[in-house]
Design a protein around this motif. Structure first.
Motif, PDB file in Angstrom:
ATOM      1  N   LEU A 273     -29.652  -6.595  38.381  1.00  0.00           N
ATOM      2  CA  LEU A 273     -29.092  -5.126  37.780  1.00  0.00           C
ATOM      3  C   LEU A 273     -28.981  -5.143  36.490  1.00  0.00           C
ATOM      4  CD1 LEU A 273     -26.930  -6.169  40.794  1.00  0.00           C
ATOM      5  CD2 LEU A 273     -26.820  -3.827  40.795  1.00  0.00           C
ATOM      6  N   GLN A 274     -28.781  -4.008  35.780  1.00  0.00           N
ATOM      7  CA  GLN A 274     -29.284  -3.768  34.224  1.00  0.00           C
ATOM      8  C   GLN A 274     -27.874  -2.978  34.282  1.00  0.00           C
ATOM      9  OE1 GLN A 274     -30.807  -6.261  32.202  1.00  0.00           O
ATOM     10  NE2 GLN A 274     -31.922  -6.935  33.756  1.00  0.00           N
ATOM     11  N   ARG A 275     -27.020  -2.801  32.983  1.00  0.00           N
ATOM     12  CA  ARG A 275     -26.426  -2.184  32.337  1.00  0.00           C
ATOM     13  C   ARG A 275     -25.290  -1.617  33.648  1.00  0.00           C
ATOM     14  NH1 ARG A 275     -26.957   2.286  31.108  1.00  0.00           N
ATOM     15  NH2 ARG A 275     -28.890   3.037  31.643  1.00  0.00           N
ATOM     16  N   VAL A 276     -24.729  -2.456  34.534  1.00  0.00           N
ATOM     17  CA  VAL A 276     -23.871  -2.442  35.403  1.00  0.00           C
ATOM     18  C   VAL A 276     -22.738  -2.941  34.794  1.00  0.00           C
ATOM     19  CG1 VAL A 276     -25.522  -2.288  37.253  1.00  0.00           C
ATOM     20  CG2 VAL A 276     -24.337  -4.029  36.790  1.00  0.00           C
ATOM     21  N   GLU A 277     -21.337  -1.908  35.412  1.00  0.00           N
ATOM     22  CA  GLU A 277     -20.021  -1.666  35.396  1.00  0.00           C
ATOM     23  C   GLU A 277     -19.321  -2.393  36.704  1.00  0.00           C
ATOM     24  OE1 GLU A 277     -18.367   2.280  33.588  1.00  0.00           O
ATOM     25  OE2 GLU A 277     -18.499   0.023  32.243  1.00  0.00           O
ATOM     26  N   VAL A 278     -17.986  -3.115  37.521  1.00  0.00           N
ATOM     27  CA  VAL A 278     -18.139  -2.998  38.027  1.00  0.00           C
ATOM     28  C   VAL A 278     -16.595  -2.028  38.395  1.00  0.00           C
ATOM     29  CG1 VAL A 278     -16.489  -4.757  40.068  1.00  0.00           C
ATOM     30  CG2 VAL A 278     -18.157  -5.708  38.883  1.00  0.00           C
ATOM     31  N   GLN A 279     -15.967  -1.588  39.140  1.00  0.00           N
ATOM     32  CA  GLN A 279     -14.791  -0.470  39.384  1.00  0.00           C
ATOM     33  C   GLN A 279     -13.888  -0.494  40.665  1.00  0.00           C
ATOM     34  OE1 GLN A 279     -15.556   3.360  38.116  1.00  0.00           O
ATOM     35  NE2 GLN A 279     -16.262   2.655  36.186  1.00  0.00           N
ATOM     36  N   GLY A 280     -12.621  -0.917  40.395  1.00  0.00           N
ATOM     37  CA  GLY A 280     -11.894  -0.815  41.560  1.00  0.00           C
ATOM     38  C   GLY A 280     -11.731  -1.953  42.600  1.00  0.00           C
ATOM     39  N   ARG A 281     -10.846  -2.161  43.440  1.00  0.00           N
ATOM     40  CA  ARG A 281     -10.469  -3.589  44.054  1.00  0.00           C
ATOM     41  C   ARG A 281     -11.588  -3.880  44.664  1.00  0.00           C
ATOM     42  NH1 ARG A 281      -5.667  -1.502  48.176  1.00  0.00           N
ATOM     43  NH2 ARG A 281      -6.943  -0.115  48.339  1.00  0.00           N
ATOM     44  N   ASP A 282     -12.738  -3.257  45.460  1.00  0.00           N
ATOM     45  CA  ASP A 282     -13.705  -3.273  45.641  1.00  0.00           C
ATOM     46  C   ASP A 282     -14.716  -3.284  45.275  1.00  0.00           C
ATOM     47  OD1 ASP A 282     -12.177  -3.811  48.412  1.00  0.00           O
ATOM     48  OD2 ASP A 282     -12.360  -0.765  48.625  1.00  0.00           O
ATOM     49  N   ALA A 283     -14.989  -3.425  44.269  1.00  0.00           N
ATOM     50  CA  ALA A 283     -15.846  -3.326  42.890  1.00  0.00           C
ATOM     51  C   ALA A 283     -16.974  -2.520  43.267  1.00  0.00           C
ATOM     52  CB  ALA A 283     -16.743  -5.017  43.413  1.00  0.00           C
ATOM     53  N   ALA A 284     -16.756  -1.204  43.640  1.00  0.00           N
ATOM     54  CA  ALA A 284     -17.958  -0.133  43.250  1.00  0.00           C
ATOM     55  C   ALA A 284     -18.772  -1.019  41.994  1.00  0.00           C
ATOM     56  CB  ALA A 284     -17.193   1.296  43.669  1.00  0.00           C
ATOM     57  N   LEU A 285     -20.222  -0.572  42.389  1.00  0.00           N
ATOM     58  CA  LEU A 285     -20.906  -1.106  40.745  1.00  0.00           C
ATOM     59  C   LEU A 285     -21.491   0.176  39.873  1.00  0.00           C
ATOM     60  CD1 LEU A 285     -22.802  -3.778  42.895  1.00  0.00           C
ATOM     61  CD2 LEU A 285     -20.985  -4.156  40.324  1.00  0.00           C
ATOM     62  N   VAL A 286     -20.734   0.608  39.251  1.00  0.00           N
ATOM     63  CA  VAL A 286     -22.066   2.294  38.078  1.00  0.00           C
ATOM     64  C   VAL A 286     -22.458   1.484  37.575  1.00  0.00           C
ATOM     65  CG1 VAL A 286     -20.582   3.827  37.164  1.00  0.00           C
ATOM     66  CG2 VAL A 286     -18.848   3.031  38.558  1.00  0.00           C
ATOM     67  N   LEU A 287     -24.143   2.110  36.977  1.00  0.00           N
ATOM     68  CA  LEU A 287     -24.481   2.493  35.929  1.00  0.00           C
ATOM     69  C   LEU A 287     -23.461   2.575  34.562  1.00  0.00           C
ATOM     70  CD1 LEU A 287     -27.126   1.602  35.373  1.00  0.00           C
ATOM     71  CD2 LEU A 287     -27.812   4.364  35.432  1.00  0.00           C
ATOM     72  N   ARG A 288     -23.646   1.706  33.623  1.00  0.00           N
ATOM     73  CA  ARG A 288     -22.700   1.205  32.244  1.00  0.00           C
ATOM     74  C   ARG A 288     -23.871   2.932  31.658  1.00  0.00           C
ATOM     75  NH1 ARG A 288     -23.660  -2.684  30.441  1.00  0.00           N
ATOM     76  NH2 ARG A 288     -21.504  -3.789  31.238  1.00  0.00           N
ATOM     77  N   PRO A 289     -23.076   3.790  31.378  1.00  0.00           N
ATOM     78  CA  PRO A 289     -23.501   5.099  30.286  1.00  0.00           C
ATOM     79  C   PRO A 289     -23.928   4.423  29.057  1.00  0.00           C
ATOM     80  CG  PRO A 289     -21.798   5.551  30.224  1.00  0.00           C
ATOM     81  CD  PRO A 289     -22.036   4.674  31.600  1.00  0.00           C
ATOM     82  N   ARG A 290     -25.274   5.651  28.453  1.00  0.00           N
ATOM     83  CA  ARG A 290     -25.528   5.091  26.867  1.00  0.00           C
ATOM     84  C   ARG A 290     -25.514   6.275  26.615  1.00  0.00           C
ATOM     85  NH1 ARG A 290     -31.562   2.473  28.244  1.00  0.00           N
ATOM     86  NH2 ARG A 290     -31.144  -0.037  28.276  1.00  0.00           N
ATOM     87  N   GLY A 291     -23.873   6.574  25.581  1.00  0.00           N
ATOM     88  CA  GLY A 291     -24.091   7.219  24.890  1.00  0.00           C
ATOM     89  C   GLY A 291     -23.474   8.232  25.672  1.00  0.00           C
ATOM     90  N   LYS A 292     -23.686   9.464  25.413  1.00  0.00           N
ATOM     91  CA  LYS A 292     -22.704  10.337  25.785  1.00  0.00           C
ATOM     92  C   LYS A 292     -24.295  11.913  26.775  1.00  0.00           C
ATOM     93  CE  LYS A 292     -18.123   9.884  25.483  1.00  0.00           C
ATOM     94  NZ  LYS A 292     -16.632  11.123  25.244  1.00  0.00           N
ATOM     95  N   GLY A 293     -25.333  11.652  26.013  1.00  0.00           N
ATOM     96  CA  GLY A 293     -26.691  12.413  26.421  1.00  0.00           C
ATOM     97  C   GLY A 293     -27.109  12.824  27.461  1.00  0.00           C
ATOM     98  N   ALA A 294     -28.024  13.631  27.739  1.00  0.00           N
ATOM     99  CA  ALA A 294     -27.788  13.478  29.582  1.00  0.00           C
ATOM    100  C   ALA A 294     -28.864  12.445  29.997  1.00  0.00           C
ATOM    101  CB  ALA A 294     -29.200  14.923  29.771  1.00  0.00           C
ATOM    102  N   GLN A 295     -28.263  11.418  31.417  1.00  0.00           N
ATOM    103  CA  GLN A 295     -28.155  10.717  31.562  1.00  0.00           C
ATOM    104  C   GLN A 295     -28.257  10.500  33.687  1.00  0.00           C
ATOM    105  OE1 GLN A 295     -25.901   6.948  30.093  1.00  0.00           O
ATOM    106  NE2 GLN A 295     -25.576   9.134  28.775  1.00  0.00           N
ATOM    107  N   PRO A 296     -28.582  10.157  34.199  1.00  0.00           N
ATOM    108  CA  PRO A 296     -28.770   9.664  35.248  1.00  0.00           C
ATOM    109  C   PRO A 296     -26.197   8.952  35.108  1.00  0.00           C
ATOM    110  CG  PRO A 296     -30.196   7.570  34.780  1.00  0.00           C
ATOM    111  CD  PRO A 296     -29.605   8.499  33.842  1.00  0.00           C
TER     112      PRO A 296
END
Length: 320
Positions: A273-296
């Motif tokens: 995976l590219q540009r992801v971060e792990v969140q929470g004790r169950d390791a939810a994977l979240v796409l890391r944002p690039r700036g604050k413009g419109a993005q997925p």
């Protein structure tokens, strides 16, 4: 599940203070005495003096009766009593007193809406307290606990309650395929509601989630559309055809198969995976944002799949 503590700070209603200026001084003194007894009740309870705390509760209720006998149509005493009953977990009674508070306020008053909101919370809490008793840490009446959870959901459409409902349904152990699919759908619905609340939290922080935002359940399908973000390779290809087993979340099985494979061994995949971060004790994977413009805004369910409780792992904005 649902828990409350008696020893929370007494938050007697201050938003009605502006009404006190028109009260007789005797009524004001009685209302102030109510507050004093309520505070004493919490202090005695926190010190372990149960009998003294109960006596202060009795005095609070008696003082309320005196206030009402002086000025039966004023809202302050009713609001104080409603909040006190909420704090000591007498939720069913507090609902009645919040309703009586509303009856004594102009409908266009902002305090009327506040009292209505407090009444809704107390009703929700009443169902939650009864649900805890019914559930009895898994040893009680799960069917009744499920009924009470559904009543809570009618008040606050929360992903936490949705997930708990799905868990209770799974605990009932129904074997009919239709029932199993319903449980699966409820787990998925809980994740979808949590995902929307997570996006709302992102946007509250200044990020913009565009139309490509997605809660990813099927990793292989997502990888085929977004190969630059996720690449999938069967582990059997790496280990010269040797069969390797893993968990459902990484397989990318179709939605119809997810429930059936969740408790069985099956082939696993290596995900890059590219540009992801792990969140929470169950390791939810979240796409890391690039700036604050419109993005997925993208969340990928981890190895627990639909059984990963996103509401416990992601920051959510309460939109329910």
């Amino acid at each position: 599940f649902f828990r409350f503590q008696f020893g929370m700070a007494v938050l007697l209603i201050s938003f009605l203070a502006c009404f006190s200026c028109c009260f007789a001084s005797r009524y004001e003194r009685i209302c102030n005495k109510m507050v004093l007894h309520a505070e004493n009740a919490v202090r005695e309870h926190n010190m372990g003096n149960v009998a003294a705390a109960q006596e202060e509760v009795r005095r609070t209720k008696e003082t309320f009766k005196k206030a009402v006998s002086v000025s039966p149509n004023e809202p302050q005493a009713y609001a104080n009593m409603a909040q006190f009953l909420t704090n000591i977990q007498e939720f069913e009674e507090s609902v009645k007193f919040w309703s009586m508070t509303q009856e004594r306020l102009p409908r266009d008053s902002p305090f009327h809406a506040v009292a209505a909101g407090r009444a809704r919370f107390s009703q929700w809490a009443s169902y939650g307290k009864a649900r805890d008793v019914a559930y009895a840490e898994g040893a009680g009446n799960v069917s009744l606990a499920l009924q009470l959870a559904n009543l809570q959901l009618e008040i606050f459409y929360s992903p936490v309650t949705l997930f708990e409902i799905a868990t209770l349904e799974a605990m009932l152990g129904e074997t009919l395929e239709e029932a199993r699919l319903k449980v699966r759908d409820h787990f998925l619905l809980a994740q979808q509601v949590a995902f929307k609340a997570w996006m709302a939290d992102r946007e509250a922080q200044g990020f913009t989630c565009d139309s490509r935002s997605e809660l990813v359940v099927e990793w292989t399908k997502y990888s085929s559309v977004n190969p630059s973000r996720v690449s999938i390779l069967p582990l059997s290809a790496i280990h010269d055809g040797e069969e390797v087993y893993g968990l459902a979340g990484f397989t990318g099985n179709s939605e119809e198969q997810l429930w059936n494979v969740s408790f069985s061994e099956h082939g696993s995949y290596l995900a890059t995976l590219q540009r992801v971060e792990v969140q929470g004790r169950d390791a939810a994977l979240v796409l890391r944002p690039r700036g604050k413009g419109a993005q997925p805004c993208v969340v990928l369910l981890s190895s627990a799949g639909l059984f990963c409780n996103l509401a416990d792992n992601l920051p959510l904005l309460k939109t329910w």
